[in-house]
Design a protein around this motif. Structure first.
Motif, PDB file in Angstrom:
ATOM      1  N   THR A   2       0.845  -1.208   0.000  1.00 27.42           N
ATOM      2  CA  THR A   2       0.000   0.000   0.000  1.00 27.42           C
ATOM      3  C   THR A   2       0.876   1.252   0.000  1.00 27.42           C
ATOM      4  OG1 THR A   2      -1.733  -1.169   1.199  1.00 27.42           O
ATOM      5  CG2 THR A   2      -1.802   1.229   1.287  1.00 27.42           C
ATOM      6  N   GLY A  20       0.971   1.072  10.866  1.00 22.45           N
ATOM      7  CA  GLY A  20       1.410  -0.040  10.023  1.00 22.45           C
ATOM      8  C   GLY A  20       1.776   0.420   8.619  1.00 22.45           C
ATOM      9  N   VAL A  21       0.892   1.170   7.980  1.00 22.09           N
ATOM     10  CA  VAL A  21       1.173   1.678   6.634  1.00 22.09           C
ATOM     11  C   VAL A  21       2.116   2.879   6.725  1.00 22.09           C
ATOM     12  CG1 VAL A  21       0.157   2.771   4.599  1.00 22.09           C
ATOM     13  CG2 VAL A  21      -1.058   0.894   5.722  1.00 22.09           C
ATOM     14  N   SER A  35       0.111  11.282  16.929  1.00 21.69           N
ATOM     15  CA  SER A  35      -0.538  11.906  18.081  1.00 21.69           C
ATOM     16  C   SER A  35       0.360  11.924  19.304  1.00 21.69           C
ATOM     17  CB  SER A  35      -1.827  11.151  18.423  1.00 21.69           C
ATOM     18  OG  SER A  35      -1.508   9.827  18.808  1.00 21.69           O
ATOM     19  N   LYS A  45       6.275   9.017  19.762  1.00 21.09           N
ATOM     20  CA  LYS A  45       6.268   8.386  18.440  1.00 21.09           C
ATOM     21  C   LYS A  45       7.068   9.241  17.460  1.00 21.09           C
ATOM     22  CE  LYS A  45       1.616   7.181  18.090  1.00 21.09           C
ATOM     23  NZ  LYS A  45       0.490   6.458  17.459  1.00 21.09           N
ATOM     24  N   ARG A  94      -0.430  15.890  16.140  1.00 18.56           N
ATOM     25  CA  ARG A  94      -1.754  16.411  15.769  1.00 18.56           C
ATOM     26  C   ARG A  94      -2.577  16.806  16.994  1.00 18.56           C
ATOM     27  NH1 ARG A  94      -5.890  12.390  16.445  1.00 18.56           N
ATOM     28  NH2 ARG A  94      -5.027  10.298  16.677  1.00 18.56           N
ATOM     29  N   ASN A 109      -3.596   8.791   5.531  1.00 22.27           N
ATOM     30  CA  ASN A 109      -4.175   7.587   6.132  1.00 22.27           C
ATOM     31  C   ASN A 109      -5.391   7.885   6.994  1.00 22.27           C
ATOM     32  OD1 ASN A 109      -2.408   5.386   5.343  1.00 22.27           O
ATOM     33  ND2 ASN A 109      -0.820   6.420   6.545  1.00 22.27           N
ATOM     34  N   SER A 168      -5.119   7.006   1.032  1.00 22.47           N
ATOM     35  CA  SER A 168      -4.886   5.613   1.420  1.00 22.47           C
ATOM     36  C   SER A 168      -5.961   5.136   2.383  1.00 22.47           C
ATOM     37  CB  SER A 168      -3.506   5.495   2.077  1.00 22.47           C
ATOM     38  OG  SER A 168      -3.396   4.323   2.838  1.00 22.47           O
ATOM     39  N   THR A 175      -8.934   6.835   8.653  1.00 23.30           N
ATOM     40  CA  THR A 175      -9.121   6.254   9.991  1.00 23.30           C
ATOM     41  C   THR A 175      -9.960   7.136  10.907  1.00 23.30           C
ATOM     42  OG1 THR A 175      -6.955   5.227   9.706  1.00 23.30           O
ATOM     43  CG2 THR A 175      -7.885   5.168  11.907  1.00 23.30           C
ATOM     44  N   TYR A 216     -13.493   6.023  10.964  1.00 27.38           N
ATOM     45  CA  TYR A 216     -13.817   4.612  11.198  1.00 27.38           C
ATOM     46  C   TYR A 216     -14.540   4.375  12.518  1.00 27.38           C
ATOM     47  CZ  TYR A 216     -10.551   3.525   7.369  1.00 27.38           C
ATOM     48  OH  TYR A 216      -9.905   3.451   6.159  1.00 27.38           O
ATOM     49  N   PHE A 256      -7.120   4.797  -3.861  1.00 34.80           N
ATOM     50  CA  PHE A 256      -6.696   3.524  -4.472  1.00 34.80           C
ATOM     51  C   PHE A 256      -6.844   2.404  -3.457  1.00 34.80           C
ATOM     52  CE2 PHE A 256      -2.649   2.382  -2.437  1.00 34.80           C
ATOM     53  CZ  PHE A 256      -2.465   3.505  -1.657  1.00 34.80           C
ATOM     54  N   VAL A 265      -4.953  -1.363  -2.584  1.00 31.95           N
ATOM     55  CA  VAL A 265      -3.721  -2.084  -2.905  1.00 31.95           C
ATOM     56  C   VAL A 265      -4.006  -3.210  -3.906  1.00 31.95           C
ATOM     57  CG1 VAL A 265      -3.876  -3.614  -0.879  1.00 31.95           C
ATOM     58  CG2 VAL A 265      -1.654  -3.137  -1.909  1.00 31.95           C
ATOM     59  N   ASN A 320      -0.133   2.304  18.945  1.00 33.00           N
ATOM     60  CA  ASN A 320       0.811   1.418  18.248  1.00 33.00           C
ATOM     61  C   ASN A 320       1.948   2.187  17.598  1.00 33.00           C
ATOM     62  OD1 ASN A 320      -1.191   2.475  16.413  1.00 33.00           O
ATOM     63  ND2 ASN A 320      -0.450   1.062  14.863  1.00 33.00           N
TER      64      ASN A 320
HETATM   65  N1  LIG Z   1      -5.864   1.814   0.296  1.00 36.49           N
HETATM   66  C1  LIG Z   1      -5.515   0.583   0.666  1.00 36.49           C
HETATM   67  O1  LIG Z   1      -5.467  -0.367  -0.120  1.00 36.49           O
HETATM   68  C2  LIG Z   1      -5.163   0.331   2.113  1.00 36.49           C
HETATM   69  C3  LIG Z   1      -4.542  -0.858   2.523  1.00 36.49           C
HETATM   70  C4  LIG Z   1      -4.211  -1.010   3.875  1.00 36.49           C
HETATM   71  C5  LIG Z   1      -4.555  -0.005   4.784  1.00 36.49           C
HETATM   72  N2  LIG Z   1      -5.186   1.115   4.335  1.00 36.49           N
HETATM   73  C6  LIG Z   1      -5.543   2.216   5.250  1.00 36.49           C
HETATM   74  O2  LIG Z   1      -4.357   2.708   5.824  1.00 36.49           O
HETATM   75  C7  LIG Z   1      -4.681   3.329   7.075  1.00 36.49           C
HETATM   76  C8  LIG Z   1      -3.690   2.848   8.127  1.00 36.49           C
HETATM   77  O3  LIG Z   1      -4.011   1.503   8.431  1.00 36.49           O
HETATM   78  P1  LIG Z   1      -3.195   0.678   9.529  1.00 36.49           P
HETATM   79  O4  LIG Z   1      -3.865  -0.627   9.637  1.00 36.49           O
HETATM   80  O5  LIG Z   1      -1.746   0.757   9.207  1.00 36.49           O
HETATM   81  O6  LIG Z   1      -3.513   1.462  10.870  1.00 36.49           O
HETATM   82  P2  LIG Z   1      -2.492   2.252  11.771  1.00 36.49           P
HETATM   83  O7  LIG Z   1      -2.053   3.459  11.001  1.00 36.49           O
HETATM   84  O8  LIG Z   1      -1.464   1.325  12.291  1.00 36.49           O
HETATM   85  O9  LIG Z   1      -3.411   2.691  13.007  1.00 36.49           O
HETATM   86  C9  LIG Z   1      -4.312   3.704  12.897  1.00 36.49           C
HETATM   87  C10 LIG Z   1      -3.692   5.047  13.353  1.00 36.49           C
HETATM   88  O10 LIG Z   1      -4.585   6.079  12.960  1.00 36.49           O
HETATM   89  C11 LIG Z   1      -4.416   7.158  13.843  1.00 36.49           C
HETATM   90  N3  LIG Z   1      -5.746   7.615  14.228  1.00 36.49           N
HETATM   91  C12 LIG Z   1      -6.695   6.957  14.940  1.00 36.49           C
HETATM   92  N4  LIG Z   1      -7.785   7.712  15.104  1.00 36.49           N
HETATM   93  C13 LIG Z   1      -7.512   8.887  14.486  1.00 36.49           C
HETATM   94  C14 LIG Z   1      -8.246  10.095  14.316  1.00 36.49           C
HETATM   95  N5  LIG Z   1      -9.491  10.251  14.814  1.00 36.49           N
HETATM   96  N6  LIG Z   1      -7.662  11.098  13.624  1.00 36.49           N
HETATM   97  C15 LIG Z   1      -6.425  10.975  13.125  1.00 36.49           C
HETATM   98  N7  LIG Z   1      -5.667   9.847  13.255  1.00 36.49           N
HETATM   99  C16 LIG Z   1      -6.219   8.826  13.925  1.00 36.49           C
HETATM  100  C17 LIG Z   1      -3.623   6.669  15.060  1.00 36.49           C
HETATM  101  O11 LIG Z   1      -2.289   7.198  14.961  1.00 36.49           O
HETATM  102  P3  LIG Z   1      -1.933   8.607  15.661  1.00 36.49           P
HETATM  103  O12 LIG Z   1      -2.777   8.661  16.899  1.00 36.49           O
HETATM  104  O13 LIG Z   1      -0.485   8.506  15.945  1.00 36.49           O
HETATM  105  O14 LIG Z   1      -2.271   9.682  14.677  1.00 36.49           O
HETATM  106  C18 LIG Z   1      -3.561   5.164  14.853  1.00 36.49           C
HETATM  107  O15 LIG Z   1      -2.371   4.607  15.318  1.00 36.49           O
HETATM  108  C19 LIG Z   1      -6.130   2.929   7.398  1.00 36.49           C
HETATM  109  O16 LIG Z   1      -6.972   4.027   7.142  1.00 36.49           O
HETATM  110  C20 LIG Z   1      -6.398   1.786   6.428  1.00 36.49           C
HETATM  111  O17 LIG Z   1      -7.757   1.686   6.081  1.00 36.49           O
HETATM  112  C21 LIG Z   1      -5.479   1.306   3.024  1.00 36.49           C
END
Ligand SMILES: NC(=O)c1ccc[n+]([C@@H]2O[C@H](COP(=O)([O-])OP(=O)(O)OC[C@H]3O[C@@H](n4cnc5c(N)ncnc54)[C@H](OP(=O)(O)O)[C@@H]3O)[C@@H](O)[C@H]2O)c1
Length: 343
Positions: free
Chosen positions: A139, A164-165, A185, A189, A205, A228, A250, A253, A256, A283, A285, A333
């Protein structure tokens, strides 16, 4: 494992399902464990004994809304990437005992179609198939290359940058020669992003000075925004985009957990996009499936050479998955979260 003398398959499966649909912050009571008979495996299907499961923000979205898959129904297994060993399958499918990745859910055994599985042949620690050598690495890679078209010398901002991403996206952007700023946040980190992962700057943020800090961290403006999270963070980034900038959508969140929507009105977005000739592109992945093998080779080489460091936090036991997802959504995380099914 299958008993080779009888070729009997395991009889019981354990899985974590959605007990109730969340409409606000996720709680442990929204999950329940089911221990139940494993259904028969059809001739074109593969039975996999899972070793590791992903914990991803998108699982929370699926519990409430249609995403890349239809909204989850109460009683359905929480969706996730699974990594495991093949126990049984068709002759023309992956060999028994081979390590495969697929998309199933939080469960001990998964039954998947052979053509939906990726055989994992690159020697690497298993948890890295959830991150840099898995969907999140891909991704980040396609988001920055094919979608974002990052060029050397540009400024890239990544939101959810320690996730993760995000932690991979920042490092890939650096590998492409960009100057990289992360948004998270927490100051801790951000220290890790700069000290361990080579980000040039990072902003918090949740700080009352977030917008000023962001402005100071991008003195030449922003060429590519790898988003993200959407929501208020993105509203803060938009006015700092350069002409002909690219916004790589991407994930979202911030939306969500059923939170407030419409913080960035579409009119604002349209006006900014028009007056700055921006390109905004979403997009999945999976859009790039045909190029996964090639991209994984690149990521694998970057991982081996140390150009990319992947960080994984792994908890043990199926029952640990719901709490790990709650922590992830709360921003606790650093890097990829995953669950090992055995210690
Ligand atoms: N397009 C694709 O094909 C694809 C594929 C995989 C994943 N994704 C997307 O990539 C994103 C990241 O996924 P991940 O699984 O790696 O999760 P992640 O980034 O490991 O975890 C989510 C992070 O989002 C932040 N967050 C949570 N609530 C928030 C809010 N209200 N406002 C702003 N930031 C907030 C937090 O970080 P902080 O508190 O540090 O900001 C949290 O650690 C997700 O949106 C997922 O759907 C897309």
């Amino acid at each position: 494992m299958l008993d080779p003398s009888t070729e009997r398959q395991p009889v019981t499966n354990s899985r974590i399902a959605m007990r109730a649909r969340p409409t606000g912050p996720l709680q442990l009571q929204h999950f329940e464990r089911h221990d139940e008979p494993l259904r028969d495996v059809l001739p074109d299907e593969v039975l996999v004994e899972n070793e590791m499961l992903s914990v991803a923000a998108a699982a929370r979205a699926s519990m409430e809304m249609d995403t890349y898959r239809p909204q989850l129904v109460v009683g359905e297994t929480i969706p996730s990437t699974v990594i495991g060993r093949v126990l049984r399958g068709p002759e023309d499918g992956p060999a028994v005992g081979s390590l495969v990745a697929g998309f199933a859910g939080w469960e001990r055994y998964s039954i998947m179609r052979a053509d939906q599985l990726r055989v994992l042949e690159t020697p690497a620690p298993i948890e890295q198939y959830l991150s840099v050598l898995g969907q999140n690495g891909l991704t980040a890679y396609f988001g920055l290359t094919t979608v974002g078209r990052v060029a050397a010398g540009e400024t890239v901002v990544v939101s959810g940058a320690a996730g993760g991403v995000g932690h991979l996206a920042g490092q890939i952007a650096r590998s492409l020669g960009a100057r990289v700023v992360g948004i998270t946040s927490s100051d801790d980190k951000n220290t890790a992003l700069i000290g361990r992962l080579g980000f040039d700057a990072a902003v918090n943020r949740r700080s009352s000075t977030f917008l000023d800090d962001l402005t100071r961290s991008v003195p030449s403006g922003i060429d590519v925004y790898f988003d993200n999270v959407a929501g208020p963070v993105t509203a803060g980034v938009l006015p700092r985009m350069n002409r002909h900038g690219r916004i790589v959508c991407s994930g979202a969140t911030s939306a969500y957990q059923g939170g407030a929507r419409g913080v960035t009105g579409f009119e604002d977005l349209a006006l900014t996009a028009i007056t700055r000739s921006l390109r905004l592109e979403g997009f999945l992945v999976g859009d790039f499936r045909a190029e996964w093998t090639e991209a994984t080779s690149v990521l694998s080489a970057w991982r081996r050479s140390g150009r990319i460091t992947s960080i994984e936090t792994i908890t043990t036991g199926l029952d640990s998955a719901p709490a790990a997802l709650l922590e992830l959504l709360d921003g606790q995380n650093l890097g990829q979260f995953g669950v090992a099914l055995r210690a």
